[in-house]
Each structure stands twice: as C-alpha cells, then as structure tokens.
Scaffold this motif. Sequence first.
Motif, PDB file in Angstrom:
ATOM      1  N   ASP A  12       0.811  -1.204   0.000  1.00 48.96           N
ATOM      2  CA  ASP A  12       0.000   0.000   0.000  1.00 48.96           C
ATOM      3  C   ASP A  12       0.851   1.262   0.000  1.00 48.96           C
ATOM      4  OD1 ASP A  12      -2.391  -1.386   0.071  1.00 48.96           O
ATOM      5  OD2 ASP A  12      -2.394  -1.498   2.256  1.00 48.96           O
ATOM      6  N   ASP A  13       0.391   2.265  -0.727  1.00 49.03           N
ATOM      7  CA  ASP A  13       1.054   3.561  -0.749  1.00 49.03           C
ATOM      8  C   ASP A  13       0.396   4.458   0.291  1.00 49.03           C
ATOM      9  OD1 ASP A  13       2.369   5.878  -1.273  1.00 49.03           O
ATOM     10  OD2 ASP A  13       1.484   6.221  -3.252  1.00 49.03           O
ATOM     11  N   ILE A  14       0.919   4.404   1.518  1.00 49.90           N
ATOM     12  CA  ILE A  14       0.348   5.236   2.593  1.00 49.90           C
ATOM     13  C   ILE A  14       1.440   6.101   3.214  1.00 49.90           C
ATOM     14  CG2 ILE A  14      -1.590   3.740   3.114  1.00 49.90           C
ATOM     15  CD1 ILE A  14       0.014   2.549   5.404  1.00 49.90           C
ATOM     16  N   GLY A  15       2.421   6.456   2.410  1.00 48.55           N
ATOM     17  CA  GLY A  15       3.500   7.284   2.904  1.00 48.55           C
ATOM     18  C   GLY A  15       4.758   6.461   3.157  1.00 48.55           C
ATOM     19  N   PRO A  24       1.049   9.761   8.808  1.00 47.95           N
ATOM     20  CA  PRO A  24       0.275  11.002   8.667  1.00 47.95           C
ATOM     21  C   PRO A  24      -0.282  11.230   7.270  1.00 47.95           C
ATOM     22  CG  PRO A  24       2.629  11.462   8.919  1.00 47.95           C
ATOM     23  CD  PRO A  24       2.444  10.013   9.219  1.00 47.95           C
ATOM     24  N   LYS A  25       0.278  10.558   6.264  1.00 52.32           N
ATOM     25  CA  LYS A  25      -0.215  10.723   4.888  1.00 52.32           C
ATOM     26  C   LYS A  25      -1.341   9.734   4.567  1.00 52.32           C
ATOM     27  CE  LYS A  25       2.790  13.922   3.839  1.00 52.32           C
ATOM     28  NZ  LYS A  25       2.360  15.337   3.631  1.00 52.32           N
ATOM     29  N   ARG A  26      -1.839   9.016   5.554  1.00 50.49           N
ATOM     30  CA  ARG A  26      -2.881   8.019   5.314  1.00 50.49           C
ATOM     31  C   ARG A  26      -4.242   8.706   5.254  1.00 50.49           C
ATOM     32  NH1 ARG A  26      -2.586   2.237   8.483  1.00 50.49           N
ATOM     33  NH2 ARG A  26      -3.306   0.996   6.716  1.00 50.49           N
ATOM     34  N   THR A  27      -4.417   9.490   4.213  1.00 43.55           N
ATOM     35  CA  THR A  27      -5.618  10.314   4.082  1.00 43.55           C
ATOM     36  C   THR A  27      -6.260  10.203   2.696  1.00 43.55           C
ATOM     37  OG1 THR A  27      -4.304  12.231   3.391  1.00 43.55           O
ATOM     38  CG2 THR A  27      -4.724  12.001   5.753  1.00 43.55           C
ATOM     39  N   ARG A  28      -5.836   9.241   1.901  1.00 39.33           N
ATOM     40  CA  ARG A  28      -6.305   9.208   0.515  1.00 39.33           C
ATOM     41  C   ARG A  28      -7.759   8.751   0.405  1.00 39.33           C
ATOM     42  NH1 ARG A  28      -1.419   6.545  -2.865  1.00 39.33           N
ATOM     43  NH2 ARG A  28      -2.838   6.971  -4.593  1.00 39.33           N
ATOM     44  N   VAL A  46     -10.062  10.297   2.044  1.00 37.00           N
ATOM     45  CA  VAL A  46     -10.855  11.502   2.315  1.00 37.00           C
ATOM     46  C   VAL A  46     -11.504  12.064   1.047  1.00 37.00           C
ATOM     47  CG1 VAL A  46     -10.754  13.895   3.128  1.00 37.00           C
ATOM     48  CG2 VAL A  46      -9.636  12.070   4.440  1.00 37.00           C
ATOM     49  N   PRO A  47     -10.768  12.302  -0.050  1.00 37.74           N
ATOM     50  CA  PRO A  47     -11.447  12.815  -1.258  1.00 37.74           C
ATOM     51  C   PRO A  47     -12.489  11.848  -1.806  1.00 37.74           C
ATOM     52  CG  PRO A  47      -9.142  12.269  -1.725  1.00 37.74           C
ATOM     53  CD  PRO A  47      -9.297  12.237  -0.250  1.00 37.74           C
ATOM     54  N   GLU A  48     -12.315  10.540  -1.579  1.00 35.76           N
ATOM     55  CA  GLU A  48     -13.327   9.583  -2.026  1.00 35.76           C
ATOM     56  C   GLU A  48     -14.599   9.719  -1.194  1.00 35.76           C
ATOM     57  OE1 GLU A  48     -12.543   7.800  -4.841  1.00 35.76           O
ATOM     58  OE2 GLU A  48     -10.782   9.120  -4.666  1.00 35.76           O
ATOM     59  N   LEU A  49     -14.449   9.918   0.106  1.00 39.22           N
ATOM     60  CA  LEU A  49     -15.623  10.141   0.961  1.00 39.22           C
ATOM     61  C   LEU A  49     -16.320  11.446   0.587  1.00 39.22           C
ATOM     62  CD1 LEU A  49     -14.239   9.042   4.460  1.00 39.22           C
ATOM     63  CD2 LEU A  49     -15.968   7.845   3.098  1.00 39.22           C
ATOM     64  N   GLN A  50     -15.551  12.440   0.177  1.00 39.59           N
ATOM     65  CA  GLN A  50     -16.158  13.712  -0.236  1.00 39.59           C
ATOM     66  C   GLN A  50     -17.061  13.512  -1.453  1.00 39.59           C
ATOM     67  OE1 GLN A  50     -12.611  16.052  -0.740  1.00 39.59           O
ATOM     68  NE2 GLN A  50     -12.630  16.813   1.366  1.00 39.59           N
ATOM     69  N   HIS A  52     -12.754   5.009  -5.415  1.00 40.27           N
ATOM     70  CA  HIS A  52     -11.571   4.198  -5.713  1.00 40.27           C
ATOM     71  C   HIS A  52     -10.873   3.819  -4.415  1.00 40.27           C
ATOM     72  CE1 HIS A  52      -8.324   2.849  -8.415  1.00 40.27           C
ATOM     73  NE2 HIS A  52      -7.499   3.236  -7.455  1.00 40.27           N
ATOM     74  N   ALA A  53     -10.568   2.533  -4.243  1.00 38.34           N
ATOM     75  CA  ALA A  53      -9.878   2.044  -3.047  1.00 38.34           C
ATOM     76  C   ALA A  53      -8.374   2.040  -3.308  1.00 38.34           C
ATOM     77  CB  ALA A  53     -10.360   0.640  -2.698  1.00 38.34           C
ATOM     78  N   ASP A  54      -7.681   3.017  -2.739  1.00 38.21           N
ATOM     79  CA  ASP A  54      -6.246   3.123  -2.980  1.00 38.21           C
ATOM     80  C   ASP A  54      -5.442   2.099  -2.185  1.00 38.21           C
ATOM     81  OD1 ASP A  54      -5.732   5.178  -4.898  1.00 38.21           O
ATOM     82  OD2 ASP A  54      -6.532   6.613  -3.465  1.00 38.21           O
TER      83      ASP A  54
END
Length: 423
Positions: free
Chosen positions: A116-119, A332-336, A338-342, A369-371
């Motif tokens: 996973d790309d989470i930082g 801390p970069k595990r926020t991808r 958020v734009p999908e929930l928006q 999209h599930a990153d």
Amino acid sequence: MKKMIIHGGKPLQGDIWIGGAKNSTVALIPASILSRTPVTLESVPRIADVDNLMDLLSEMDVHCDFRETTLQIDPTEIKMSPLPAGKIKSLRASYYFMGALLGRFGKAVVGFPGGDDIGPRPIDQHIMGFQSLGADVRCENEQIVITAPDEGLKGAKIHLKMASVGATMNIIMASVTASGRTVIENAAKEPEIIDLATFLNNMGAKIRGAGTDTIRIDGVDRLEAKVPHTIIPDRIEAGTYISMAACIGNGIRIHNIIAEHLDAFLAKVEEMGVVIDTDEDSLFVYPAGDLRMVQVKTGTYPGFATDLQQPITPLLLTAKTGEGVIIDPIYPKRTRHVPELQKMGAPITVVNNIILVQPGSRLHGAVVHADEIRAGACLMLTGLMVDGETVINNAGNILRGYDRVEEKLRQLGADVVIRDVED
C-alpha cells in the motif's frame, strides 16, 4: 482488477466470524521456511496476500496445500532462490522473506517490497538489525542482497529507534538460528509478534519477552514443526466489523475475537455512545442511537491501531454532535480515502495531515476508488450505510486484507457483489 458494487441503506443483522490475523499470517508464512519439517497453519484467512505469498514459496520449490482455513507448507525440498521483483512488489509483507531466508540459508536476495502507498515506510531498521547480526547488506539491480559471514550470524544487542512491527519480526526470524543471544530493545509489542514467537518456540526456538519492549533470543541449530499452529483472530477485521455494526447494524454478534487486543478501539467506540456486550470470545453490538464525535490519535500497541483509523471514520460520519478529529502520527499521509468520501457527500477535510469530520451531512452512493486496504474498508462501510449504489473500483485491495468479505457481508443481509473488471 475488481470492483465492489453495493446497494446500501439496508440494516444488517446476524452473526459474523473473524478470520485469522492478516498481520500474523503474512509473517508466519515466510517464517515457515525456517522449519526442517512440514508446517500446518490453521485459521488462515482467505485473502489475496496469502495467494501472493504462496506464489513466492513456489518459486523456492516449497509446496503448499490450502484447504478451507488450513494451510500446509512443506519446505523440506526448498532451494535458495532470488525472489522476483514483480511478485515482491505485489505486497509489502514480502520483506519478511529477508529475515526468513537469512535465518535458513545465510543469504537472501529479495526485490524491493511493494504494498500500500500510505506514505514512507523505510526498512532501514530491518537492515540495521541484519547488519548488527553480522550480515552484509547491499543493493544490486533493484534487489536487496543480504549475506551472512562464513561463520554465520552472531547474536547482538539491537536497539530500534522506533518500535517497528516489521523490523521486530524480521530480526526475530534472522536471529533464531544465529549463534549466541540476541536482545531486541524498544521492540514492538503487538499481539502478532507474540503469535510469531509462539509459532517459532513451538518449533524449538528460544524466544522470551515477546509482547514486551525487550525480546531475548538464544539461537538454536534447527527448527522442526511438530504441532499445528492456530493463528490469532484478526483484530483489524474485528474492529472494522464493530464499526460496521454500529453504523448500520440491527444487532450483530461478532465471533472469534480477543477483546483485550481491541481495548483502545473499543474505548473510543463506547465513548461515542455505542453499547457493546463482551463475552469470552465474542461480542454483541447493539443498534446505535445518537452518537457523539470523538478525537482519535493512533499509536503503537496497546494504543489505537493506525489500521483502524480509516474503518472508524464511517462511524464518525454518523455522529450528531461535536467535531471528529483523527490524528495519525504513525502514517500522517494516510488520508487518501478523504477525497473519495467527499464524493459521497461526507463533510470531511484534511488540514495539516489532521482529518476533521463534521456532523450533519446527508451521504449518498458514488463511484469511488480504493487506494489501499483500509481505505477500501472505509469506503465499503460507508457504501453499506448510505442509500443508493456505491461502486468501489480497485476492490482487489479490500480482498488483500479481509477474509471472504463478500460472503460474510451477504450473510448479514448486505446487497453486495464483487465482479471482475474487463480491460
């Protein structure tokens, strides 16, 4: 490629059983090659990462037989083989083959791990641990080449700069056959580390202190599997389904759990106002009433697990009062997500790597999209609780971490299907 299609808004009810811990399984499978006899693992989850690890074992002539929830691994004819970068990049946990191969053969050639790309998730502490044991580590053609000296690895005192689960497990696997004593200071204390130590000790290893911040390992010459090993329940899967039950459950009992592994998560859920009855190895989540927001801050075990900050987010979205705050110092970069929930109408934002959740918005289905694994779980729970159709693209990420997820959700009454996507 796969997509998950959800027609949400249907209350879920019934019983669900938690599978074996993914974060144990992805270490135990590589660790099995340390045995000179066949290994039997029980309560193995049906997840894509297990399939990928079995593919890697086949590259080394290790035979696997996976039936129901029992995985038999026969490493008796194993051959030392460089592990191809293509398959290694399919999952991050492939780095456990570094320690396992080093402990078995005194050498490991492994492509740089993916996942996973989470930082940033550097493996410098893994490398430092191997070097402390006497290994030479170098990079060649996008591969990591690790070689023990002619006289073999020697035990050492190793202090981790941070309590890394991966580094702790990798150093344990490399040191169980090293000569002398290895001491790991500031070791991670997660239950999955205890699970690995139990597995290795049952094969003849001498590991003490797993679950504390100091682990002592006295090297042995040979490991042999003599009894099956049952993998501990997956606390992240359990936490995800607890959040789901509180979001849209009409009374759900969750079986095969160790509640103590979820103390920090359960404390936050109950602080929100969720009512839970806990038994010896199961718990019952009552239908939720009006919930209030909380602040979540992740930490190393026994703190709030970083892998549960995304699965608890849909529950925060159901709260009626306050402001939800999620702080994840680990990633801390595990926020991808958020734009999908928006896209689903969620009143959620990120400010300086802090996730802020507001109450009061009406959510709806959307194409998202599930990153990565836990982001996918977050979108899945949100899709289950909102009206309309939600389509989660790249749903294969969810399958990497959640055992038989479609089957389990449908048994609770969910309208969900996973389909292959044509090129």
